[in-house]
Design a protein around this motif. Structure first.
Motif, PDB file in Angstrom:
ATOM      1  N   LEU A   1      -7.642  33.487  19.641  1.00 18.65           N
ATOM      2  CA  LEU A   1      -8.753  32.659  20.104  1.00 18.65           C
ATOM      3  C   LEU A   1      -9.048  32.947  21.557  1.00 18.65           C
ATOM      4  O   LEU A   1      -8.150  33.179  22.359  1.00 18.65           O
ATOM      5  CB  LEU A   1      -8.392  31.171  20.023  1.00 18.65           C
ATOM      6  CG  LEU A   1      -7.923  30.622  18.694  1.00 18.65           C
ATOM      7  CD1 LEU A   1      -7.410  29.203  18.898  1.00 18.65           C
ATOM      8  CD2 LEU A   1      -9.093  30.644  17.706  1.00 18.65           C
ATOM      9  N   ARG A   2     -10.319  32.850  21.878  1.00 17.79           N
ATOM     10  CA  ARG A   2     -10.727  32.907  23.259  1.00 17.79           C
ATOM     11  C   ARG A   2     -10.949  31.459  23.707  1.00 17.79           C
ATOM     12  O   ARG A   2     -11.695  30.724  23.071  1.00 17.79           O
ATOM     13  CB  ARG A   2     -12.036  33.695  23.297  1.00 17.79           C
ATOM     14  CG  ARG A   2     -12.639  33.767  24.627  1.00 17.79           C
ATOM     15  CD  ARG A   2     -13.971  34.464  24.448  1.00 17.79           C
ATOM     16  NE  ARG A   2     -14.573  34.612  25.738  1.00 17.79           N
ATOM     17  CZ  ARG A   2     -15.774  35.130  25.942  1.00 17.79           C
ATOM     18  NH1 ARG A   2     -16.492  35.563  24.910  1.00 17.79           N
ATOM     19  NH2 ARG A   2     -16.252  35.231  27.149  1.00 17.79           N
ATOM     20  N   VAL A   3     -10.265  31.038  24.750  1.00 20.17           N
ATOM     21  CA  VAL A   3     -10.418  29.659  25.232  1.00 20.17           C
ATOM     22  C   VAL A   3     -10.738  29.700  26.725  1.00 20.17           C
ATOM     23  O   VAL A   3     -10.944  30.771  27.300  1.00 20.17           O
ATOM     24  CB  VAL A   3      -9.152  28.804  24.961  1.00 20.17           C
ATOM     25  CG1 VAL A   3      -8.870  28.708  23.464  1.00 20.17           C
ATOM     26  CG2 VAL A   3      -7.953  29.366  25.704  1.00 20.17           C
ATOM     27  N   GLY A   4     -10.760  28.518  27.349  1.00 16.99           N
ATOM     28  CA  GLY A   4     -10.990  28.455  28.799  1.00 16.99           C
ATOM     29  C   GLY A   4     -12.458  28.512  29.148  1.00 16.99           C
ATOM     30  O   GLY A   4     -13.333  28.619  28.284  1.00 16.99           O
ATOM     31  N   SER A   5     -12.731  28.481  30.440  1.00 17.24           N
ATOM     32  CA  SER A   5     -14.116  28.336  30.908  1.00 17.24           C
ATOM     33  C   SER A   5     -14.956  29.562  30.597  1.00 17.24           C
ATOM     34  O   SER A   5     -16.166  29.456  30.403  1.00 17.24           O
ATOM     35  CB  SER A   5     -14.142  28.053  32.402  1.00 17.24           C
ATOM     36  OG  SER A   5     -13.542  29.122  33.100  1.00 17.24           O
TER      37      SER A   5
ATOM     38  N   ASP B   1      -1.119  23.250  22.405  1.00 12.26           N
ATOM     39  CA  ASP B   1      -1.754  23.255  21.082  1.00 12.26           C
ATOM     40  C   ASP B   1      -3.084  22.518  21.084  1.00 12.26           C
ATOM     41  O   ASP B   1      -3.910  22.721  20.190  1.00 12.26           O
ATOM     42  CB  ASP B   1      -0.830  22.600  20.042  1.00 12.26           C
ATOM     43  CG  ASP B   1       0.469  23.371  19.871  1.00 12.26           C
ATOM     44  OD1 ASP B   1       0.552  24.502  20.400  1.00 12.26           O
ATOM     45  OD2 ASP B   1       1.398  22.828  19.241  1.00 12.26           O
ATOM     46  N   ARG B   2      -3.266  21.648  22.076  1.00 11.92           N
ATOM     47  CA  ARG B   2      -4.491  20.864  22.135  1.00 11.92           C
ATOM     48  C   ARG B   2      -5.675  21.725  22.624  1.00 11.92           C
ATOM     49  O   ARG B   2      -6.833  21.437  22.319  1.00 11.92           O
ATOM     50  CB  ARG B   2      -4.277  19.671  23.072  1.00 11.92           C
ATOM     51  CG  ARG B   2      -5.074  18.460  22.704  1.00 11.92           C
ATOM     52  CD  ARG B   2      -4.781  17.321  23.659  1.00 11.92           C
ATOM     53  NE  ARG B   2      -3.575  16.583  23.342  1.00 11.92           N
ATOM     54  CZ  ARG B   2      -2.448  16.621  24.026  1.00 11.92           C
ATOM     55  NH1 ARG B   2      -2.331  17.382  25.084  1.00 11.92           N
ATOM     56  NH2 ARG B   2      -1.423  15.880  23.660  1.00 11.92           N
ATOM     57  N   THR B   3      -5.364  22.759  23.398  1.00 12.31           N
ATOM     58  CA  THR B   3      -6.411  23.554  24.047  1.00 12.31           C
ATOM     59  C   THR B   3      -7.473  24.090  23.084  1.00 12.31           C
ATOM     60  O   THR B   3      -8.678  23.969  23.365  1.00 12.31           O
ATOM     61  CB  THR B   3      -5.764  24.689  24.861  1.00 12.31           C
ATOM     62  OG1 THR B   3      -4.834  24.095  25.767  1.00 12.31           O
ATOM     63  CG2 THR B   3      -6.791  25.487  25.637  1.00 12.31           C
ATOM     64  N   PRO B   4      -7.099  24.655  21.947  1.00  9.97           N
ATOM     65  CA  PRO B   4      -8.137  25.154  21.038  1.00  9.97           C
ATOM     66  C   PRO B   4      -9.079  24.044  20.556  1.00  9.97           C
ATOM     67  O   PRO B   4     -10.270  24.283  20.353  1.00  9.97           O
ATOM     68  CB  PRO B   4      -7.335  25.725  19.860  1.00  9.97           C
ATOM     69  CG  PRO B   4      -6.006  26.080  20.464  1.00  9.97           C
ATOM     70  CD  PRO B   4      -5.749  25.029  21.497  1.00  9.97           C
ATOM     71  N   PHE B   5      -8.539  22.834  20.406  1.00 15.22           N
ATOM     72  CA  PHE B   5      -9.407  21.722  19.986  1.00 15.22           C
ATOM     73  C   PHE B   5     -10.405  21.385  21.089  1.00 15.22           C
ATOM     74  O   PHE B   5     -11.564  21.092  20.830  1.00 15.22           O
ATOM     75  CB  PHE B   5      -8.563  20.489  19.631  1.00 15.22           C
ATOM     76  CG  PHE B   5      -7.743  20.704  18.388  1.00 15.22           C
ATOM     77  CD1 PHE B   5      -8.315  20.523  17.131  1.00 15.22           C
ATOM     78  CD2 PHE B   5      -6.425  21.125  18.470  1.00 15.22           C
ATOM     79  CE1 PHE B   5      -7.569  20.733  15.986  1.00 15.22           C
ATOM     80  CE2 PHE B   5      -5.670  21.326  17.327  1.00 15.22           C
ATOM     81  CZ  PHE B   5      -6.242  21.145  16.075  1.00 15.22           C
ATOM     82  N   HIS B   6      -9.909  21.391  22.343  1.00 12.60           N
ATOM     83  CA  HIS B   6     -10.824  21.160  23.469  1.00 12.60           C
ATOM     84  C   HIS B   6     -11.934  22.203  23.472  1.00 12.60           C
ATOM     85  O   HIS B   6     -13.115  21.886  23.611  1.00 12.60           O
ATOM     86  CB  HIS B   6     -10.073  21.222  24.805  1.00 12.60           C
ATOM     87  CG  HIS B   6      -9.074  20.119  24.976  1.00 12.60           C
ATOM     88  ND1 HIS B   6      -8.148  20.109  25.987  1.00 12.60           N
ATOM     89  CD2 HIS B   6      -8.869  18.987  24.252  1.00 12.60           C
ATOM     90  CE1 HIS B   6      -7.408  19.013  25.883  1.00 12.60           C
ATOM     91  NE2 HIS B   6      -7.824  18.326  24.838  1.00 12.60           N
ATOM     92  N   ALA B   7     -11.527  23.473  23.339  1.00 14.13           N
ATOM     93  CA  ALA B   7     -12.493  24.573  23.381  1.00 14.13           C
ATOM     94  C   ALA B   7     -13.558  24.384  22.306  1.00 14.13           C
ATOM     95  O   ALA B   7     -14.762  24.497  22.567  1.00 14.13           O
ATOM     96  CB  ALA B   7     -11.770  25.905  23.205  1.00 14.13           C
TER      97      ALA B   7
ATOM     98  N   TYR C   1     -11.928  20.675  31.707  1.00 12.41           N
ATOM     99  CA  TYR C   1     -12.261  19.919  30.498  1.00 12.41           C
ATOM    100  C   TYR C   1     -12.840  18.546  30.868  1.00 12.41           C
ATOM    101  O   TYR C   1     -13.806  18.078  30.274  1.00 12.41           O
ATOM    102  CB  TYR C   1     -10.999  19.788  29.644  1.00 12.41           C
ATOM    103  CG  TYR C   1     -11.163  19.041  28.341  1.00 12.41           C
ATOM    104  CD1 TYR C   1     -12.214  19.321  27.470  1.00 12.41           C
ATOM    105  CD2 TYR C   1     -10.239  18.072  27.965  1.00 12.41           C
ATOM    106  CE1 TYR C   1     -12.345  18.638  26.262  1.00 12.41           C
ATOM    107  CE2 TYR C   1     -10.346  17.391  26.761  1.00 12.41           C
ATOM    108  CZ  TYR C   1     -11.411  17.667  25.911  1.00 12.41           C
ATOM    109  OH  TYR C   1     -11.537  16.999  24.721  1.00 12.41           O
ATOM    110  N   LEU C   2     -12.263  17.923  31.898  1.00  8.09           N
ATOM    111  CA  LEU C   2     -12.759  16.604  32.325  1.00  8.09           C
ATOM    112  C   LEU C   2     -14.198  16.707  32.850  1.00  8.09           C
ATOM    113  O   LEU C   2     -15.046  15.871  32.506  1.00  8.09           O
ATOM    114  CB  LEU C   2     -11.834  16.012  33.398  1.00  8.09           C
ATOM    115  CG  LEU C   2     -12.249  14.675  34.025  1.00  8.09           C
ATOM    116  CD1 LEU C   2     -12.461  13.601  32.960  1.00  8.09           C
ATOM    117  CD2 LEU C   2     -11.195  14.208  35.036  1.00  8.09           C
ATOM    118  N   THR C   3     -14.481  17.752  33.645  1.00  3.55           N
ATOM    119  CA  THR C   3     -15.859  17.902  34.141  1.00  3.55           C
ATOM    120  C   THR C   3     -16.816  18.127  32.967  1.00  3.55           C
ATOM    121  O   THR C   3     -17.937  17.609  32.959  1.00  3.55           O
ATOM    122  CB  THR C   3     -15.987  19.078  35.134  1.00  3.55           C
ATOM    123  OG1 THR C   3     -15.604  20.286  34.492  1.00  3.55           O
ATOM    124  CG2 THR C   3     -15.133  18.861  36.365  1.00  3.55           C
TER     125      THR C   3
END
Lengths: 450, 450
Positions: free
Chosen positions: B51-55, B136-142, B182-184
């Motif tokens: 997966l590609r995540v992050g900004s 593990d939460r990061t992909p859901f955020h993305a 993520y908050l912004t």
């Protein structure tokens, strides 16, 4: 009782009991005064009887004491004004050299044949609980004690009074905040002897509650409570400070542990010398600062409470400004002194000033506006609030003791009045200037003992 | 929205949006890395997707940022140990020059074609609420953000991030205690635009409670609460300090009142000069004292909380000893510094020590016995207690910062470890020795702003 204690007390008894000659001389003067007062009352055609009260009436006075108290007890039909007018007139007739004293209650006082005589008018009231003037209770006290105190007990009262004198807790005046003569009499009656009093007091757990006539009153909050047998609503020991109850306990234990006659003698206190005071200042590395002024012309019962409350107010202000008061004292003679010993000599040039929480928008805006161009550090944010660091106005204790600030703390009214006329502030070694007048008081302060 | 604000935000948008070339270059590298990672996963024969995540995945990165985050998401049948072993192996294959980072979770990081790449293994879990590892939460955020953020909103996120950077509250690390990316993103989604966020925040009354998916969770006590859409049990803003919420509000109001591009630019802070520092010390008349030591070799998320708790503990001890702390700070680079500014330079030679109440006979006797021949003032009685004034052990702050005392206050464990090996104490003008390393930090301290 240990043989040592019995021996000591016996020796003190001998010292404090007036000689036969002293008694006879006193009785002669008292008889003379009573006769003269009765004649004056009869002549004045007032309805009143004449009473002998006080320790000389109860045989509880200490050798060398020369106080005679005579009461003129008026019929209750007289008004307060009539009592004052007639009472003073009778006093002035009996004691032509007498002076009028008028604190809460008027009376005439005079030196008479080497005795200090008070001639006091009061009302005849039904009981100690129904007084009309401050002194109406006194005849009831006199009567209560006289009925119960045999010569042995009376001598024990003398020993107990002497002990209280020696340790500095004798006197119900507001300077001393100690034990009245009546209180020492009630304690001896309660515990059956002076030894009984000492042994009981050694293990007191204040608040101590004594109720000789079982009035069943419980509502006093003083450290020592002795319900007045003649007036259930009154605590005879109300004026005794918690500190003096503690002091009494301390010395009671000391004398029980090691009985000796010198524990019944007031200690000789030599004035502190200039050299000794400088040594203390150097050794403690604290900062002394004193306010000295002309003592106001009021009686001690008015002066000392005001001096103490002034010291407390100023001490609180010094603490609030960060000078960290170590100890304080106050003393008075010709001049009066409020004395403070500080742990902190100087405060920094800035002081923190917390503003409103950032979230309170209107206050926040006003705060930012106010300090936008001011000579401050910040505004910055700490936690959820704005804060600035402002120039501090009060950087030394002396700055807080200028009239602008000093006259704005809670001072006794007579103290404020005389301070407004002027005062000196003495700092550091300059406090040695107090030694000529207050050398003993300063020794007590710098060489404190129980 | 005022035309000025619209204009300002438009200008900021232009500045923070990556150019077409920048995007293309990035996409090319990302594609390459994704392909290489997928191939490696296939070769390794592990059940995982890439997966590609992050900004950079969400189109919310700022121009000039060069961070690429790639996740390898393992089937949940793998154990934690297997995930770590296989995840690191894959990372090392994709990024042969990569280094293993291992704080709470292991991952491989490397510079790759001018980008900073993190290759992170995680578990595929059912939902954000059922995580097995910290990431593990990061992909859901993305996924949540990608589905909702159109290009306009993504650009607004960039502007908000830039604003947070400019005022020093961007980053959910424990040094910053600020706003995560993520908050912004959630804030822009919640309020519909960056202007919407600013206008809402101006009148926040913390605690602020936002719940984008109406999970109905109320139990957080943080100043800012944003319930995670992908995990109702988590406050996305938990790490944001109350101070940073206040700071955000302050600057939001400032930019609304007077919009300007420079309010979106991190200020240039010049190091404080020796002369300026000496001026501040002289002007404030406070006493600075600093503990300097080799910074322990731990990550910032471990270092800063320990530095702060150490400062708090020492500050409390300084206050307890009467040095009256004005402000504190801490900073770290090669060395670490705990910095205290004191209002009180020195304490007197004596200290008050209150003993037992006089009435408690056994303790009272022990106290009197203990101090009978000691080098103290007293014992004397104050109120109902014995008191002595003893020689004070800690008379200066430096005396409290000797190892005997310093190592006995509550310090972070790594801080204690390195302090035990040695440290310097700098007092008064000697703190100028900190300037070469910490000139900027000292300017922030001595010229504080919101």
């Amino acid at each position: 009782m240990s043989p040592d204690l019995a021996e000591t007390i016996a020796a003190v008894r001998d010292r404090v009991t007036p000689s036969a000659e002293e008694r006879d001389a006193l009785e002669e003067v008292v008889d003379l005064l009573l006769a003269r007062t009765e004649a004056t009352v009869a002549e004045a055609d007032v309805e009143a009887d004449v009473l002998r009260v006080g320790s000389t009436a109860r045989q509880t006075w200490l050798r060398g004491d020369r106080d005679i108290d005579i009461f003129v007890r008026f019929d209750p039909s007289y008004s307060r004004e009539e009592l004052e007018r007639e009472g003073i007139a009778i006093g002035k007739t009996v004691l032509p050299d007498g002076e009028l004293e008028y604190a809460e209650h008027p009376y005439v006082t005079a030196e008479f044949e080497g005795y200090s005589v008070d001639l006091v008018p009061c009302f005849r009231v039904e009981s100690g609980a129904k007084t009309r003037s401050a002194v109406d209770r006194t005849p009831f006290h006199a009567e209560y004690v006289k009925e119960r105190l045999d010569p042995t007990l009376a001598t024990d009262v003398r020993v107990l009074k002497r002990f209280c004198e020696a340790i500095g807790v004798y006197g119900s005046d507001l300077r001393t905040e100690g034990f009245s003569g009546y209180l020492t009499e009630l304690l001896v009656l309660e515990f059956g002897s002076v030894e009984g009093v000492l042994e009981a007091a050694a293990s007191w757990h204040p608040p101590v509650h004594l109720d000789p006539e079982d009035h069943g009153i419980e509502e006093f909050e003083d450290s020592l409570v002795v319900i007045d047998p003649t007036d259930p609503a009154r605590n005879v020991a109300a004026v005794v400070s918690a500190e003096n109850v503690a002091r009494f306990q301390h010395h009671v234990r000391a004398v029980l542990a090691e009985p000796s006659i010198d524990k019944f003698e007031p200690p000789e206190i030599a004035p502190l010398t200039d050299h000794e005071l400088r040594d203390h200042l150097q050794q403690r590395e604290t900062t002394p600062i004193a306010v000295q002024f002309a003592a106001p012309d009021v009686v001690e019962d008015q002066l000392y409470p005001q001096l103490r409350s002034s010291v407390t107010s100023i001490s609180n202000a010094l603490d609030a400004h960060g000078f960290d008061v170590v100890r304080t004292t106050t003393f008075a003679d010709e001049t009066a002194v409020l004395y403070f010993e500080l742990a902190v000599r100087e405060r920094p040039a800035i002081e923190r000033h917390a503003g409103p929480p950032v979230q309170v928008q209107q206050h926040a805006a006003a705060f930012l506006d106010r300090y936008a161009d001011a000579d401050v550090y910040g505004p910055f944010i700490e936690g959820d609030r704005y804060v600035v660091e402002r120039p501090r106005e009060i950087r030394t204790a002396a700055a807080l003791l200028t009239p602008d600030h000093l006259l704005n703390v809670g001072l006794g009214k007579d103290i404020r009045r005389v301070l407004a006329e002027g005062y000196d502030v003495l700092e550091n070694d300059d406090v040695t200037a107090l030694l000529p007048e207050f050398g003993r008081e300063l020794r007590r302060f710098y060489e404190p003992s129980p």
